[in-house]
Design a protein around this motif. Sequence first.
Motif, short mmCIF file in Angstrom:
data_model
loop_
_atom_site.label_atom_id
_atom_site.label_comp_id
_atom_site.label_asym_id
_atom_site.label_seq_id
_atom_site.Cartn_x
_atom_site.Cartn_y
_atom_site.Cartn_z
N ARG A 164 0.82 -1.21 0.00
CA ARG A 164 0.00 0.00 0.00
C ARG A 164 0.85 1.26 0.00
NH1 ARG A 164 -0.51 3.14 5.25
NH2 ARG A 164 -2.28 4.50 4.93
N ASP A 165 2.06 1.19 0.60
CA ASP A 165 2.90 2.38 0.77
C ASP A 165 4.36 1.99 0.62
OD1 ASP A 165 4.28 4.63 1.60
OD2 ASP A 165 3.60 4.53 3.68
N TYR A 166 4.96 2.30 -0.51
CA TYR A 166 6.34 1.87 -0.75
C TYR A 166 7.35 2.52 0.20
CZ TYR A 166 6.51 6.15 -3.62
OH TYR A 166 6.45 7.46 -4.06
N SER A 167 6.94 3.58 0.93
CA SER A 167 7.87 4.20 1.89
C SER A 167 7.83 3.49 3.25
CB SER A 167 7.53 5.68 2.08
OG SER A 167 6.33 5.87 2.80
N HIS A 168 6.94 2.51 3.41
CA HIS A 168 6.92 1.69 4.63
C HIS A 168 8.21 0.88 4.67
CE1 HIS A 168 5.19 -0.96 7.76
NE2 HIS A 168 5.80 -1.94 7.10
N TYR A 169 8.88 0.90 5.81
CA TYR A 169 10.11 0.09 5.96
C TYR A 169 9.82 -1.20 6.72
CZ TYR A 169 14.88 -1.34 6.81
OH TYR A 169 16.05 -2.06 6.85
N ARG A 170 9.39 -1.07 7.99
CA ARG A 170 9.03 -2.25 8.76
C ARG A 170 8.27 -1.86 10.02
NH1 ARG A 170 9.07 -7.17 10.48
NH2 ARG A 170 9.95 -7.89 12.44
N ALA A 171 7.16 -2.54 10.27
CA ALA A 171 6.52 -2.47 11.58
C ALA A 171 7.15 -3.56 12.43
CB ALA A 171 5.01 -2.71 11.45
N TRP A 172 7.59 -3.18 13.62
CA TRP A 172 8.34 -4.10 14.47
C TRP A 172 7.42 -4.82 15.44
CZ3 TRP A 172 13.49 -4.67 13.40
CH2 TRP A 172 14.05 -3.71 12.55
N LYS A 173 7.88 -5.95 15.92
CA LYS A 173 7.15 -6.69 16.96
C LYS A 173 7.26 -5.93 18.28
CE LYS A 173 8.26 -11.11 14.78
NZ LYS A 173 9.01 -12.38 14.91
N LYS A 174 6.31 -6.16 19.15
CA LYS A 174 6.35 -5.52 20.48
C LYS A 174 7.63 -5.88 21.22
CE LYS A 174 2.33 -7.44 21.24
NZ LYS A 174 1.90 -7.77 19.86
N SER A 175 8.01 -7.16 21.13
CA SER A 175 9.21 -7.61 21.83
C SER A 175 10.47 -6.92 21.29
CB SER A 175 9.36 -9.13 21.71
OG SER A 175 9.48 -9.52 20.35
N GLU A 176 10.48 -6.65 19.98
CA GLU A 176 11.64 -5.99 19.38
C GLU A 176 11.76 -4.56 19.88
OE1 GLU A 176 12.02 -8.33 15.12
OE2 GLU A 176 10.48 -6.79 15.31
N TRP A 177 10.62 -3.86 20.00
CA TRP A 177 10.65 -2.49 20.53
C TRP A 177 11.15 -2.46 21.97
CZ3 TRP A 177 11.39 1.75 18.39
CH2 TRP A 177 10.79 2.12 17.19
N LEU A 178 10.62 -3.33 22.80
CA LEU A 178 11.04 -3.35 24.20
C LEU A 178 12.54 -3.61 24.32
CD1 LEU A 178 8.05 -5.37 25.74
CD2 LEU A 178 8.38 -2.89 25.74
N GLN A 179 13.03 -4.51 23.51
CA GLN A 179 14.46 -4.82 23.53
C GLN A 179 15.30 -3.64 23.05
OE1 GLN A 179 16.31 -7.64 20.64
NE2 GLN A 179 16.82 -8.81 22.48
N MET A 180 14.91 -3.03 21.93
CA MET A 180 15.70 -1.91 21.39
C MET A 180 15.75 -0.74 22.37
SD MET A 180 14.95 -1.71 17.29
CE MET A 180 13.17 -1.94 17.32
N ILE A 181 14.64 -0.47 23.02
CA ILE A 181 14.60 0.66 23.96
C ILE A 181 15.45 0.38 25.19
CG2 ILE A 181 13.07 1.96 25.49
CD1 ILE A 181 10.89 1.63 23.31
#
Length: 256
Positions: A164-181
């Motif tokens: 739908r949107d070629y500028s979309h890169y990636r929606a991350w998993k909840k666990s990935e966000w918690l880890q990155m932060i």
Amino acid sequence: MDIKKDVQEQFGKSADSYVSSSIHKKGKDLQKLLEMAALHGEEEMLDIATGGGHTANAFAPYVKKVTAVDITAEMLSAAENFIKGNGNQNVDFFIGDAENLPFPDETFDLVTCRIAPHHFPNVKRFVNEVYRVLKPNGQFLLDDNVTPEEEEFDQFYNTIEKWRDYSHYRAWKKSEWLQMIELNSFEIIEWHRFEKTFQFESWCNRMNLPQTEQEKLAQYIINSSPKVKRKFRIKIEHDQVISFQGEAAVIKAIRK
């Protein structure tokens, strides 16, 4: 094409539709961000990838100053018209990249970023930049679309978003966000999950997806597995995709 140029091209031509988008303008997640913030009225706030300016506009009455940053000039101009049209005069506007912010270290008391990081090609760099510009004990409020932990669901959601949107890169998993932060020396204080219903036609039209591609994307969704249809609450009537359900995570972290 560079993903950041894709973002500028896509949102340059979609700026006004994002200002008026009900999901961006009236989402319950926006009210939750305000509730989660600990505000005393003297905060210097940074809103990264401000988009239509909805977050900056919502917070402006409750803080001393808001700096709104976006990589797309047209989007920033639309946000400025929207925010100033609502009578908020304590907001400044800057062109800026979320992964290379044009501000000194330890400048802000509060940093927000809402419904944008799925466009960032280097989200770890973004989190690092948030840490850098925040003062010690400063608040980081993140709000973005996320994917379920199961790989099939993750792949389905990112596939339809990219289609739908070629500028979309990636929606991350909840666990990935918690880890990155947490790996960037933040302490996570609170987080919430929000369900989001997307009306297929308006969702496509917001990014000016050609009708032929809308039809192909709809067929892809119609042909998805029963398991995917159940998970995403896909509503199909008369061989037409009406709506589906995604999710977002709203996270509050403190710089330590």
